[in-house]
Design a protein around this motif. Structure first.
Motif, PDB file in Angstrom:
ATOM      1  N   GLU A 116      16.476 -30.381  50.772  1.00 16.42           N
ATOM      2  CA  GLU A 116      15.814 -29.928  51.997  1.00 16.42           C
ATOM      3  C   GLU A 116      15.020 -28.636  51.769  1.00 16.42           C
ATOM      4  O   GLU A 116      13.922 -28.472  52.275  1.00 16.42           O
ATOM      5  CB  GLU A 116      16.843 -29.722  53.107  1.00 16.42           C
ATOM      6  CG  GLU A 116      17.576 -30.981  53.529  1.00 16.42           C
ATOM      7  CD  GLU A 116      16.651 -31.992  54.181  1.00 16.42           C
ATOM      8  OE1 GLU A 116      15.702 -31.574  54.871  1.00 16.42           O
ATOM      9  OE2 GLU A 116      16.865 -33.208  53.979  1.00 16.42           O
ATOM     10  N   LYS A 117      15.610 -27.713  51.021  1.00 14.13           N
ATOM     11  CA  LYS A 117      14.960 -26.419  50.770  1.00 14.13           C
ATOM     12  C   LYS A 117      14.198 -26.389  49.450  1.00 14.13           C
ATOM     13  O   LYS A 117      13.574 -25.383  49.114  1.00 14.13           O
ATOM     14  CB  LYS A 117      16.001 -25.302  50.785  1.00 14.13           C
ATOM     15  CG  LYS A 117      16.638 -25.077  52.153  1.00 14.13           C
ATOM     16  CD  LYS A 117      15.612 -24.633  53.180  1.00 14.13           C
ATOM     17  CE  LYS A 117      16.250 -24.338  54.524  1.00 14.13           C
ATOM     18  NZ  LYS A 117      15.254 -23.869  55.519  1.00 14.13           N
ATOM     19  N   GLU A 118      14.262 -27.466  48.671  1.00 15.26           N
ATOM     20  CA  GLU A 118      13.521 -27.606  47.412  1.00 15.26           C
ATOM     21  C   GLU A 118      13.804 -26.461  46.437  1.00 15.26           C
ATOM     22  O   GLU A 118      12.922 -26.016  45.705  1.00 15.26           O
ATOM     23  CB  GLU A 118      12.025 -27.717  47.691  1.00 15.26           C
ATOM     24  CG  GLU A 118      11.665 -28.909  48.562  1.00 15.26           C
ATOM     25  CD  GLU A 118      10.183 -28.989  48.863  1.00 15.26           C
ATOM     26  OE1 GLU A 118       9.503 -27.935  48.845  1.00 15.26           O
ATOM     27  OE2 GLU A 118       9.704 -30.100  49.120  1.00 15.26           O
ATOM     28  N   GLY A 119      15.035 -25.960  46.452  1.00 18.87           N
ATOM     29  CA  GLY A 119      15.430 -24.904  45.540  1.00 18.87           C
ATOM     30  C   GLY A 119      14.927 -23.516  45.900  1.00 18.87           C
ATOM     31  O   GLY A 119      15.131 -22.569  45.141  1.00 18.87           O
ATOM     32  N   LYS A 120      14.292 -23.378  47.068  1.00 15.58           N
ATOM     33  CA  LYS A 120      13.756 -22.074  47.481  1.00 15.58           C
ATOM     34  C   LYS A 120      14.826 -21.280  48.243  1.00 15.58           C
ATOM     35  O   LYS A 120      15.699 -21.855  48.881  1.00 15.58           O
ATOM     36  CB  LYS A 120      12.525 -22.276  48.355  1.00 15.58           C
ATOM     37  CG  LYS A 120      11.377 -22.989  47.652  1.00 15.58           C
ATOM     38  CD  LYS A 120      10.225 -23.248  48.611  1.00 15.58           C
ATOM     39  CE  LYS A 120       9.106 -24.026  47.922  1.00 15.58           C
ATOM     40  NZ  LYS A 120       7.994 -24.353  48.862  1.00 15.58           N
ATOM     41  N   PRO A 121      14.749 -19.950  48.213  1.00  9.76           N
ATOM     42  CA  PRO A 121      15.729 -19.138  48.947  1.00  9.76           C
ATOM     43  C   PRO A 121      15.645 -19.384  50.449  1.00  9.76           C
ATOM     44  O   PRO A 121      14.563 -19.629  50.986  1.00  9.76           O
ATOM     45  CB  PRO A 121      15.318 -17.696  48.606  1.00  9.76           C
ATOM     46  CG  PRO A 121      14.518 -17.799  47.356  1.00  9.76           C
ATOM     47  CD  PRO A 121      13.805 -19.117  47.430  1.00  9.76           C
ATOM     48  N   TRP A 122      16.778 -19.318  51.109  1.00  9.89           N
ATOM     49  CA  TRP A 122      16.810 -19.396  52.567  1.00  9.89           C
ATOM     50  C   TRP A 122      17.928 -18.503  53.083  1.00  9.89           C
ATOM     51  O   TRP A 122      18.870 -18.189  52.367  1.00  9.89           O
ATOM     52  CB  TRP A 122      16.994 -20.832  53.064  1.00  9.89           C
ATOM     53  CG  TRP A 122      18.153 -21.599  52.500  1.00  9.89           C
ATOM     54  CD1 TRP A 122      18.192 -22.297  51.327  1.00  9.89           C
ATOM     55  CD2 TRP A 122      19.457 -21.743  53.078  1.00  9.89           C
ATOM     56  NE1 TRP A 122      19.429 -22.876  51.149  1.00  9.89           N
ATOM     57  CE2 TRP A 122      20.221 -22.572  52.213  1.00  9.89           C
ATOM     58  CE3 TRP A 122      20.056 -21.292  54.257  1.00  9.89           C
ATOM     59  CZ2 TRP A 122      21.547 -22.919  52.470  1.00  9.89           C
ATOM     60  CZ3 TRP A 122      21.376 -21.644  54.531  1.00  9.89           C
ATOM     61  CH2 TRP A 122      22.104 -22.454  53.637  1.00  9.89           C
ATOM     62  N   GLY A 123      17.781 -18.044  54.317  1.00 10.70           N
ATOM     63  CA  GLY A 123      18.755 -17.120  54.864  1.00 10.70           C
ATOM     64  C   GLY A 123      18.794 -17.146  56.380  1.00 10.70           C
ATOM     65  O   GLY A 123      17.864 -17.628  57.032  1.00 10.70           O
ATOM     66  N   LEU A 124      19.871 -16.579  56.935  1.00  9.58           N
ATOM     67  CA  LEU A 124      20.075 -16.554  58.380  1.00  9.58           C
ATOM     68  C   LEU A 124      21.168 -15.543  58.710  1.00  9.58           C
ATOM     69  O   LEU A 124      21.766 -14.941  57.814  1.00  9.58           O
ATOM     70  CB  LEU A 124      20.454 -17.951  58.896  1.00  9.58           C
ATOM     71  CG  LEU A 124      21.562 -18.693  58.151  1.00  9.58           C
ATOM     72  CD1 LEU A 124      22.941 -18.326  58.703  1.00  9.58           C
ATOM     73  CD2 LEU A 124      21.362 -20.196  58.241  1.00  9.58           C
ATOM     74  N   TYR A 125      21.423 -15.378  59.999  1.00  5.18           N
ATOM     75  CA  TYR A 125      22.488 -14.475  60.452  1.00  5.18           C
ATOM     76  C   TYR A 125      23.408 -15.233  61.393  1.00  5.18           C
ATOM     77  O   TYR A 125      22.953 -15.960  62.282  1.00  5.18           O
ATOM     78  CB  TYR A 125      21.908 -13.258  61.174  1.00  5.18           C
ATOM     79  CG  TYR A 125      22.925 -12.173  61.468  1.00  5.18           C
ATOM     80  CD1 TYR A 125      23.171 -11.167  60.535  1.00  5.18           C
ATOM     81  CD2 TYR A 125      23.627 -12.143  62.671  1.00  5.18           C
ATOM     82  CE1 TYR A 125      24.103 -10.168  60.791  1.00  5.18           C
ATOM     83  CE2 TYR A 125      24.562 -11.155  62.935  1.00  5.18           C
ATOM     84  CZ  TYR A 125      24.795 -10.169  61.982  1.00  5.18           C
ATOM     85  OH  TYR A 125      25.722  -9.179  62.232  1.00  5.18           O
ATOM     86  N   LEU A 126      24.706 -15.087  61.201  1.00  3.17           N
ATOM     87  CA  LEU A 126      25.712 -15.746  62.025  1.00  3.17           C
ATOM     88  C   LEU A 126      26.552 -14.703  62.749  1.00  3.17           C
ATOM     89  O   LEU A 126      27.160 -13.840  62.107  1.00  3.17           O
ATOM     90  CB  LEU A 126      26.630 -16.613  61.157  1.00  3.17           C
ATOM     91  CG  LEU A 126      25.996 -17.805  60.441  1.00  3.17           C
ATOM     92  CD1 LEU A 126      26.945 -18.345  59.377  1.00  3.17           C
ATOM     93  CD2 LEU A 126      25.644 -18.901  61.439  1.00  3.17           C
ATOM     94  N   HIS A 127      26.583 -14.780  64.071  1.00  2.00           N
ATOM     95  CA  HIS A 127      27.463 -13.908  64.839  1.00  2.00           C
ATOM     96  C   HIS A 127      28.900 -14.409  64.736  1.00  2.00           C
ATOM     97  O   HIS A 127      29.150 -15.621  64.746  1.00  2.00           O
ATOM     98  CB  HIS A 127      27.029 -13.871  66.308  1.00  2.00           C
ATOM     99  CG  HIS A 127      25.723 -13.180  66.527  1.00  2.00           C
ATOM    100  ND1 HIS A 127      24.515 -13.772  66.240  1.00  2.00           N
ATOM    101  CD2 HIS A 127      25.435 -11.934  66.991  1.00  2.00           C
ATOM    102  CE1 HIS A 127      23.535 -12.927  66.523  1.00  2.00           C
ATOM    103  NE2 HIS A 127      24.072 -11.807  66.978  1.00  2.00           N
ATOM    104  N   THR A 128      29.830 -13.491  64.662  1.00  2.37           N
ATOM    105  CA  THR A 128      31.232 -13.862  64.525  1.00  2.37           C
ATOM    106  C   THR A 128      31.682 -14.787  65.647  1.00  2.37           C
ATOM    107  O   THR A 128      32.369 -15.787  65.417  1.00  2.37           O
ATOM    108  CB  THR A 128      32.114 -12.602  64.502  1.00  2.37           C
ATOM    109  OG1 THR A 128      31.679 -11.745  63.450  1.00  2.37           O
ATOM    110  CG2 THR A 128      33.579 -12.950  64.291  1.00  2.37           C
TER     111      THR A 128
END
Length: 370
Positions: free
Chosen positions: A98-110
């Motif tokens: 899905e991401k084709e080996g590229k970096p991905w990121g996000l933030y998760l609230h507790t």
């Protein structure tokens, strides 16, 4: 601890909108009189740091490192089998396809992790990994990272309540690597806030989970147990000692003498460190089988002081990528506009290079010197 564990002691639609709304209540990023010395909660330690991080060149005053209070300073903890293998394989497939080996990121609230409100595959996979690591593996095998074990007993709800009280959320990102890759010496911090305030906001803890079923020659994780003092001497990517190759020479030739902790890459292993520890990874020399990749899912754990700031632009997220590009442009323009011309000078030109918070930082540095 389990037999394999080791304590090595001493923008996705509504989600992005939710993050922005959560951050809107935190006005510190826009206050012109931002002062980390006055605003940091009790227990925070604020230390001047000149690490030669390139964007900080527009400030003449050093950055201020804001260290959150944690029970296990300078610690390195290794846990094995931290997520179900099926989940690890799902994240690997998502990262590669899905991401084709590229970096991905996000933030998760507790709170969102505990209530399982994740809306997309990216969020569901990240939240599942965070929950298994921080709310199960750490809760049962390394609770001392947050509290005395005897204060909790075997009560999972007590651990959840503890985490809600102490942790605002988790910055999560995923990186893919192959042969020849190396991660240079650095520290983790809230990058966008450093661009804004010249302040290094550290996470409480940083962790990686190894999710690729690959046997690696090289590619070990290395952290220096001298902590921030080693980073101050060494600089960003080894800027004070001759660069990243000089750092590599140090941990190769003087690993024990210079207090380096080395941990090999292993499927479903997690390495958890004090969020202020400088770290890197050695160059990957060989991967078997060659078709596999080295997948790392990383998390930074942030408290309620820093978390609302980080949630706006988590590293490697689409929002972060856009704002970093914009800030790089602004930094270049600011540097050229604020540079005094030859033969000129004066107080205004000097103040301009300090940036919006340089005067406050300088004031506190003068107090420290006195």
């Amino acid at each position: 601890n389990n037999a394999g564990d080791a304590e090595l002691s001493p923008s996705h639609g509504g989600w992005s909108s939710l993050c922005m709304q959560a951050a809107a209540t935190d006005s510190s990023d826009s206050d012109e009189d931002f002062d980390v010395f006055q605003r940091a909660p009790a227990g925070y330690e604020c230390i001047p740091v000149n690490d030669a991080w390139p964007p900080s060149a527009r400030y003449e005053s050093p950055s201020i490192a804001a260290l959150p209070p944690i029970p296990c300073r300078n610690s390195v903890t290794v846990l094995e089998d931290v997520v179900p293998e099926e989940l690890a394989d799902q994240v690997y497939k998502f990262a590669m396809e899905e991401k084709e080996g590229k970096p991905w990121g996000l933030y998760l609230h507790t709170s969102d992790i505990l209530h399982c409100q994740e809306a997309t595959q990216e969020l569901r996979l990240a939240a599942a990994c965070v929950k298994h690591l921080w709310f199960e593996s750490v809760a049962h095998r390394a609770p001392h990272l947050f509290t005395a074990a005897e204060s909790l007993g075997d009560n999972d709800s007590a651990w959840s309540e503890l985490m809600l009280n102490k942790v605002h959320g988790f910055e999560v990102w995923c990186l893919t690597g192959g042969e020849g890759n190396r991660c240079d010496y650095h520290i983790d911090f809230a990058e966008f806030q450093r661009y804004q305030h010249n302040v290094i906001f550290f996470p409480m803890y940083s962790a990686t989970i190894h999710l690729g079923r690959a046997d690696c020659e090289g590619g070990e994780f290395l952290a220096n147990r001298d902590g921030l003092s080693h980073y101050v001497r060494t600089g960003y990517k080894g800027a004070h000692v001759g660069g990243a190759n000089a750092v590599e020479d140090e941990y190769t030739e003087e690993e024990e003498a210079k207090n380096w902790q080395r941990v090999e890459y292993k499927f479903n292993r997690s390495i958890i460190i004090d969020g202020s520890l400088p770290h890197c990874s050695s160059r990957v020399k060989k991967i078997q089988p060659p078709s596999k990749r080295r997948i790392i899912l990383a998390t930074n754990v942030y408290d309620h002081f820093v978390g609302p700031k980080v949630s706006r632009f988590p590293i490697h997220s689409p929002a972060w990528q856009k704002v970093i590009k914009f800030n790089n442009i602004i930094s270049k323009l600011s540097k050229s506009l604020h540079r005094p011309q030859e033969g000129e000078g004066g107080e205004k030109e000097q103040e301009a290079t300090y940036g919006p918070y340089g005067e406050i930082i300088s004031k506190h540095m003068m107090v420290e010197k006195q």
